[in-house]
Design an enzyme around this catalytic site. Structure first.
Site, PDB file in Angstrom:
ATOM      1  N   ASP A 113      16.049  50.199 -35.608  1.00  0.00           N
ATOM      2  CA  ASP A 113      16.687  51.163 -36.511  1.00  0.00           C
ATOM      3  C   ASP A 113      17.943  51.729 -35.854  1.00  0.00           C
ATOM      4  OD1 ASP A 113      17.164  52.846 -38.619  1.00  0.00           O
ATOM      5  OD2 ASP A 113      15.273  53.925 -38.488  1.00  0.00           O
TER       6      ASP A 113
ATOM      7  N   CYS B 191      20.744  52.480 -43.681  1.00  0.00           N
ATOM      8  CA  CYS B 191      19.340  52.045 -43.668  1.00  0.00           C
ATOM      9  C   CYS B 191      18.824  51.495 -44.989  1.00  0.00           C
ATOM     10  CB  CYS B 191      18.450  53.212 -43.255  1.00  0.00           C
ATOM     11  SG  CYS B 191      18.871  53.978 -41.683  1.00  0.00           S
TER      12      CYS B 191
ATOM     13  N   LYS C  15       8.898  52.053 -41.013  1.00  0.00           N
ATOM     14  CA  LYS C  15       9.812  52.745 -41.912  1.00  0.00           C
ATOM     15  C   LYS C  15      10.013  51.961 -43.209  1.00  0.00           C
ATOM     16  CE  LYS C  15      14.665  54.320 -41.940  1.00  0.00           C
ATOM     17  NZ  LYS C  15      15.790  54.700 -41.059  1.00  0.00           N
TER      18      LYS C  15
ATOM     19  N   HIS D 229      11.711  53.612 -46.434  1.00  0.00           N
ATOM     20  CA  HIS D 229      13.025  54.114 -46.838  1.00  0.00           C
ATOM     21  C   HIS D 229      13.583  53.415 -48.082  1.00  0.00           C
ATOM     22  CE1 HIS D 229      17.029  56.050 -45.308  1.00  0.00           C
ATOM     23  NE2 HIS D 229      16.507  56.674 -46.365  1.00  0.00           N
TER      24      HIS D 229
ATOM     25  N   HIS E 195      16.615  55.304 -33.675  1.00  0.00           N
ATOM     26  CA  HIS E 195      17.198  56.294 -34.600  1.00  0.00           C
ATOM     27  C   HIS E 195      16.965  57.712 -34.085  1.00  0.00           C
ATOM     28  CE1 HIS E 195      17.878  58.429 -38.396  1.00  0.00           C
ATOM     29  NE2 HIS E 195      18.245  57.298 -38.972  1.00  0.00           N
TER      30      HIS E 195
ATOM     31  N   ASP F 143      18.721  47.080 -38.587  1.00  0.00           N
ATOM     32  CA  ASP F 143      18.978  47.303 -40.014  1.00  0.00           C
ATOM     33  C   ASP F 143      20.446  47.565 -40.314  1.00  0.00           C
ATOM     34  OD1 ASP F 143      19.035  49.818 -38.818  1.00  0.00           O
ATOM     35  OD2 ASP F 143      18.003  50.813 -40.472  1.00  0.00           O
TER      36      ASP F 143
END
Length: 476
Positions: free
Chosen positions: A70, A110, A164, A166, A248, A320
């Protein structure tokens, strides 16, 4: 492995032009920077060779382990040139497979990239993909839209997503509504690594659609869950999307409980910017987080090997989008949220022992939707005819020795546009000025060729605008 002078010069020019130092030199030959620094002067150096398909091999349909970092920058791995971050597990994965030097995310942030990966289409094909990134509960990935998971499940795969998501929030959006049999992870774009509090102060760790309480460091939890999934008895081939939040923000490494407590205090006091952690982090802390990601990937890959599934599992690792803040991007310009190279070019590694030889490098440009198309073909799934893919399958190139024809890679974010065709990139930033770069000679995007190549600029602009007209317009 054989050495080829023409390949070495092409790697220097196309993949690592302008890079300097022991880390960059190691990256150019696929050797971790630490190994390069410790090597004996005059000793032979292992060389990556230009990719060649080992076509003619047969195998069963593979398991698919798709790992995303990330906000990991293009050169944050030692095998991609980082002089200070040591990533031995990911470097080993690269030596055992194929390392891509011109791989791109589907967008610059993202959630749009995840839309492009899960659907195989440009983010602007769907309402949810227009958010850059998703920040509220009003939009998400439409559960009726075919996904990588739903189509592979229809072809006989078991599917799981750990980490994740998202791509929207409950109650309307969830991995389990979009083709994944199982989900364990967070719905939002970021969370505090211990408390699991999200951007709005909400608790954001779920198993399926129910909250799951676990206040350990998040990367440890995801690693454990992924190992457990791999180590099960499986009756079907499986797809596991393993989406780490590392590295992240917030900049919290395993053991940083005092920093965690302070961020939680600020979140509970109503500070909406606490997770952004603008007053925290450092190069050293970021290095610690990336190296922890590397160790975690190593643990997962060891479990895969010990389970006896390594040979028949296709492992893909990427980020990502480009890096930000503390990321090492050299020689690229720009960062996350920008369509400059630093915002969209990412490290990408694929390994499949049954079908692909190791120690190879590919300079072929590719982006997230291509991997959707590739995995669908390899998994024996037919794309839904009502939702045509924007990606091109690389299966023929990887497995059958087919040439990849030149094609356009397209990106659009608010205020910026970009299109790559061969070595040429058309770019328009927030200034509104058309720019043109030859990435084979100028990865840093500083030598604007627009005035010298007006016809090329016009052709690439027209190609971008043709595609843009087929997408949904941004909401005001």
């Amino acid at each position: 492995m054989p050495q080829h002078d023409d390949h070495t010069s092409r790697m220097s020019r196309r993949a690592f032009g302008g890079a300097v130092g022991a880390g960059a030199a190691a990256a150019a030959v696929g050797l971790p920077a630490a190994d390069a620094a410790a090597s004996t002067p005059g000793a032979p150096v292992p060389q990556e060779r230009q990719f060649r398909s080992a076509h003619g091999r047969k195998s069963r349909r593979p398991n698919i382990l798709f790992i995303l970092g990330d906000d990991l920058g293009w050169a944050d791995l030692s095998s991609y040139g980082s002089p200070h971050i040591k990533t031995p597990n990911l470097d080993r994965l690269a030596r055992q497979g194929v390392r891509f030097t011109n791989s791109y995310s589907g967008s610059a942030t993202c959630s749009p990239t995840r839309f492009s990966l899960y659907t195989g289409r440009y983010p602007g094909r769907t309402e949810g993909g227009l958010a850059e990134p998703i920040a509220d509960r009003t939009v998400g990935l439409d559960p009726t839209h075919p996904t990588l998971a739903s189509q592979l499940r229809g072809a006989g795969y078991a599917t799981a997503l750990i980490g994740k998501w998202h791509c929207g929030y409950l109650p309307d959006y969830s991995p389990t509504k979009s083709g994944w049999d199982e989900f364990f992870g967070n719905f939002g774009g970021a969370l505090e690594y211990y408390s699991k509090l999200g951007l709005g102060g909400e608790y954001d760790l779920y198993e399926g659609d129910a909250e799951h309480k676990d206040l350990r460091y998040y990367t440890r939890i995801l690693t454990e869950r992924a190992r457990d999934y791999i180590d099960r008895e499986h009756e079907k081939p499986w797809l596991l999307n393993l989406n780490f939040t590392t590295p992240h923000w917030p900049w919290i490494a395993d053991g940083d409980t005092e920093v965690s407590d302070e961020i939680v205090r600020r979140i509970k006091a109503g500070d909406k910017s606490a997770l952004w952690h603008q007053d925290g982090g450092s190069v050293a802390k970021y290095t610690e987080m990336v190296e922890d990601l590397d160790r975690s990937v190593g643990e997962v890959l060891r479990t895969l090997k010990e389970s006896g599934q390594e040979r028949d599992t296709l492992v893909f690792f990427a980020s990502d989008n480009g890096g930000e803040r503390w990321s090492y991007q050299w020689p690229l310009s720009g960062e996350k949220a920008s369509l400059q190279e630093g915002g969209i070019r990412v490290p990408a590694i694929v390994r499949w022992p049954a079908r692909l030889d190791g120690g190879q490098v590919s300079d072929e440009p590719n982006f997230s939707p291509d991997w959707t198309a590739t995995l669908l073909e390899i998994g024996g799934a037919r794309p839904h005819p009502a939702y045509p893919l924007d990606g091109t399958s690389l299966a023929g190139y990887l497995l059958r020795g087919e040439e990849l024809s030149e094609r356009d890679l397209f990106w659009r974010v608010r205020g910026e546009r970009a299109l790559r065709r061969g070595d040429w990139k058309y770019y328009q930033g927030k200034s509104g000025q058309d720019q043109l770069f030859n990435l084979a000679e100028d990865q840093r995007e500083l030598a604007d060729k627009a005035r010298a190549e007006p016809e090329r600029v016009s052709a690439l602009r027209a190609a971008w605008e043709r595609t843009d007209k087929t997408l949904l317009p941004y909401r005001k």
